[in-house]
Design an enzyme around this catalytic site. Structure first.
Site, PDB file in Angstrom:
ATOM      1  N   PRO A   1       0.821  -1.206   0.000  1.00 47.90           N
ATOM      2  CA  PRO A   1       0.000   0.000   0.000  1.00 47.90           C
ATOM      3  C   PRO A   1       0.863   1.268   0.000  1.00 47.90           C
ATOM      4  O   PRO A   1       0.394   2.347  -0.322  1.00 47.90           O
ATOM      5  CB  PRO A   1      -0.816  -0.098   1.295  1.00 47.90           C
ATOM      6  CG  PRO A   1      -0.480  -1.387   1.935  1.00 47.90           C
ATOM      7  CD  PRO A   1       0.647  -2.024   1.192  1.00 47.90           C
TER       8      PRO A   1
ATOM      9  N   GLU B   1       3.218  -7.115   8.358  1.00 50.80           N
ATOM     10  CA  GLU B   1       3.390  -5.661   8.170  1.00 50.80           C
ATOM     11  C   GLU B   1       4.339  -5.367   7.020  1.00 50.80           C
ATOM     12  O   GLU B   1       4.727  -4.236   6.821  1.00 50.80           O
ATOM     13  CB  GLU B   1       3.947  -5.052   9.473  1.00 50.80           C
ATOM     14  CG  GLU B   1       3.034  -5.251  10.678  1.00 50.80           C
ATOM     15  CD  GLU B   1       1.601  -4.881  10.372  1.00 50.80           C
ATOM     16  OE1 GLU B   1       0.714  -5.741  10.539  1.00 50.80           O
ATOM     17  OE2 GLU B   1       1.382  -3.742   9.916  1.00 50.80           O
TER      18      GLU B   1
ATOM     19  N   ARG C   1      -2.202  -9.569 -20.345  1.00 47.47           N
ATOM     20  CA  ARG C   1      -3.180  -9.384 -21.426  1.00 47.47           C
ATOM     21  C   ARG C   1      -2.649  -8.399 -22.470  1.00 47.47           C
ATOM     22  O   ARG C   1      -3.185  -8.303 -23.574  1.00 47.47           O
ATOM     23  CB  ARG C   1      -4.524  -8.920 -20.907  1.00 47.47           C
ATOM     24  CG  ARG C   1      -4.559  -7.558 -20.267  1.00 47.47           C
ATOM     25  CD  ARG C   1      -5.934  -7.278 -19.697  1.00 47.47           C
ATOM     26  NE  ARG C   1      -6.923  -7.135 -20.740  1.00 47.47           N
ATOM     27  CZ  ARG C   1      -7.144  -6.002 -21.406  1.00 47.47           C
ATOM     28  NH1 ARG C   1      -6.386  -4.945 -21.177  1.00 47.47           N
ATOM     29  NH2 ARG C   1      -8.085  -5.939 -22.320  1.00 47.47           N
TER      30      ARG C   1
ATOM     31  N   ASP D   1      -8.924  -0.053 -24.796  1.00 49.45           N
ATOM     32  CA  ASP D   1      -9.307  -0.188 -23.383  1.00 49.45           C
ATOM     33  C   ASP D   1      -9.517   1.173 -22.753  1.00 49.45           C
ATOM     34  O   ASP D   1      -8.974   2.173 -23.213  1.00 49.45           O
ATOM     35  CB  ASP D   1      -8.134  -0.834 -22.612  1.00 49.45           C
ATOM     36  CG  ASP D   1      -8.138  -2.347 -22.720  1.00 49.45           C
ATOM     37  OD1 ASP D   1      -9.165  -2.899 -23.159  1.00 49.45           O
ATOM     38  OD2 ASP D   1      -7.128  -2.949 -22.386  1.00 49.45           O
TER      39      ASP D   1
HETATM   40  N1  LIG Z   1      -2.794  -1.664  -2.067  1.00 49.47           N
HETATM   41  C1  LIG Z   1      -1.915  -2.634  -2.399  1.00 49.47           C
HETATM   42  O1  LIG Z   1      -1.378  -2.712  -3.514  1.00 49.47           O
HETATM   43  C2  LIG Z   1      -1.571  -3.638  -1.352  1.00 49.47           C
HETATM   44  C3  LIG Z   1      -0.634  -4.643  -1.444  1.00 49.47           C
HETATM   45  C4  LIG Z   1      -0.685  -5.301  -0.222  1.00 49.47           C
HETATM   46  N2  LIG Z   1      -1.614  -4.701   0.525  1.00 49.47           N
HETATM   47  O2  LIG Z   1      -2.173  -3.675  -0.166  1.00 49.47           O
END
Ligand SMILES: NC(=O)c1ccno1
Length: 241
Positions: free
Chosen positions: A87, A114, A156, A171
């Protein structure tokens, strides 16, 4: 040569869908080679430990570097991009997918807990590009779902994987805009009619209408994409749409 995908994970069964459907056929046709590897194969203890408490304190556990180092040395072809879904990563976009599809292959490191000790990505940068990327602003339990998403988005775009090359070219996001609405038979359904221009056979009018729909939808749903368009991307007809 086939596009080579290797995935390192502590949940190899989670990646089983990679063998199915579109990807499966592409793999059978020799366009894509996919290998899924259990990280615990490279642990060094009887309990096959992959995590430990974070230095500096804090909640949760961090994945230890040693198994990753051994796994990457065994699995990653020199120079191959290492992708780490997180993330905290840079955004994974259609443009990124298109770039990666031109490379010989990818290695994915699925983090759990984590995350992975930062020294793994730092060390791995010495033997090829490393991309810490996010598929969206939300947190998953691990990188596996993100790998399924990214492998589908990238493969793809490999010539021959998707039957109709045109469908890839047109696309959403290919031209920086969202795709407008699509219709097929019947012409009337639940009292709802297909926009008449689409039945007119006037291909110039159809193209203009579709461009207008695409611009309108993008302005409504993703104004950020409009703002990001390069200067000159919108002509006078577009502005009038
Ligand atoms: N948002 C993401 O890419 C992600 C990867 C692992 N957790 O969240």
């Amino acid at each position: 040569a086939a596009f080579r995908v290797d995935v390192l994970t502590i949940f190899p069964e989670y990646l089983a869908p990679l063998g199915q459907s579109l990807l499966g056929k592409a793999a059978q046709r020799g366009l894509v080679d996919i290998g899924v590897h259990d990280l615990r194969q490279w642990t060094g203890d009887v309990h096959r430990t992959v995590d430990d408490s974070p230095y500096g304190g804090g909640p949760g556990m961090v994945m230890r570097p040693e198994p990753w180092g051994r796994a990457l040395e065994a699995v990653r072809p020199p120079g191959t991009r290492l992708v780490v879904p997180t993330p905290a990563g840079r955004p994974f976009t259609q443009a990124v997918a298109a770039q990666w599809a031109t490379e010989p292959g990818l290695v994915f490191a699925c983090g759990r807990y984590e995350g992975i000790d930062q020294r793994v990505a730092d060390w791995a940068a010495g033997s090829g590009p490393v991309s810490e990327v996010s598929i969206g602003d939300y947190v998953l339990a691990g990188g596996e779902s993100a790998v399924l998403v990214m492998v589908e988005a990238v493969t793809r775009l490999i010539p021959g994987v998707v039957g109709n090359a045109d469908s890839v070219e047109f696309d959403s996001h290919a031209d920086g805009l969202l795709e407008g609405p699509s219709y097929t038979r019947p012409a009337s359904w639940q009292g709802l009619e297909v926009p008449p221009v689409l039945l007119s056979g006037d291909h110039a009018a159809i193209a203009r209408w579709r461009r207008g729909q695409s611009l309108r939808r993008t302005a409504d749903r993703r104004p950020d994409l409009l703002a990001a368009l390069p200067d000159g991307a919108l002509d006078a007809a577009d502005r009038a749409a």
